[in-house]
Scaffold this active site. Structure first.
Site, PDB file in Angstrom:
ATOM      1  CG  HIS A   2     119.230  19.732 124.767  1.00 46.14           C
ATOM      2  ND1 HIS A   2     118.120  19.967 123.982  1.00 46.14           N
ATOM      3  CD2 HIS A   2     119.226  18.397 125.032  1.00 46.14           C
ATOM      4  CE1 HIS A   2     117.482  18.825 123.793  1.00 46.14           C
ATOM      5  NE2 HIS A   2     118.122  17.861 124.425  1.00 46.14           N
ATOM      6  CD  GLU A  49     120.052  24.691 122.426  1.00 49.83           C
ATOM      7  OE1 GLU A  49     120.714  23.684 122.768  1.00 49.83           O
ATOM      8  OE2 GLU A  49     119.107  24.633 121.628  1.00 49.83           O
ATOM      9  CB  CYS A  81     116.576  24.659 124.274  1.00 45.51           C
ATOM     10  SG  CYS A  81     117.645  23.287 124.781  1.00 45.51           S
TER      11      CYS A  81
END
Length: 151
Positions: free
Chosen positions: A56, A58, A88
């Site tokens: 992801h 992030e 996240c």
């Protein structure tokens, strides 16, 4: 004197990252980390390219900064186009990101207000400042258009 940029300025950079994800057939989520009013790093989802569901945006930007030797990110602001998921959000808490700004909510997987609000859970040892809805319509449109094209 350095100009202080508003959240919308930084979110537009994260949106550009999300657009890059679209070009790579990735879910269009972009993230950036800012410190002292300077862009430190940026990334977008890479789950398909890496064949890894954990890639992801992030997570990528946070791990990049931690790899430089920073243990805690109290002085950093994370801008992400979509509400962080549970994974996240955990990474944000454990790395002690100081501020999180996101664009649109994720009603199916959001952990910063939609399904859960992990980032503001007072039972945890860190709670970042949290700002939601920055450039919300533009961020939501990227997601809607992407998934509409998949159906």
């Amino acid at each position: 004197m350095n100009k202080i940029y508003p959240d919308e300025y930084w979110m537009k950079i994260a949106i550009d990252e999300a657009r890059s994800a679209l070009q790579e057939n990735e879910v269009p989520i972009g993230a950036i980390l800012v410190k002292n009013n300077k862009l430190i790093t940026s990334a977008h989802n890479r789950t398909n390219a890496a064949n890894n569901g954990l890639m992801h945006a992030e997570k990528i930007v946070i791990e990049e900064v931690i790899a430089t030797g920073e243990k805690y990110l109290y002085d950093y602001s994370l801008y992400v186009t979509v509400e962080p998921c549970l994974m996240c959000s955990g990474i944000i808490i454990w790395s002690r990101v100081g501020k999180v700004v996101f664009g649109c909510y994720d009603e199916k997987a959001g952990a910063a207000g939609s399904i859960y609000n992990v980032l503001l859970d007072k039972n945890l040892n860190h709670n970042p400042d949290l700002v939601s809805g920055v450039c919300e319509d533009e961020c939501a449109k990227l997601m809607k258009d992407f998934f509409k094209g998949k159906r």
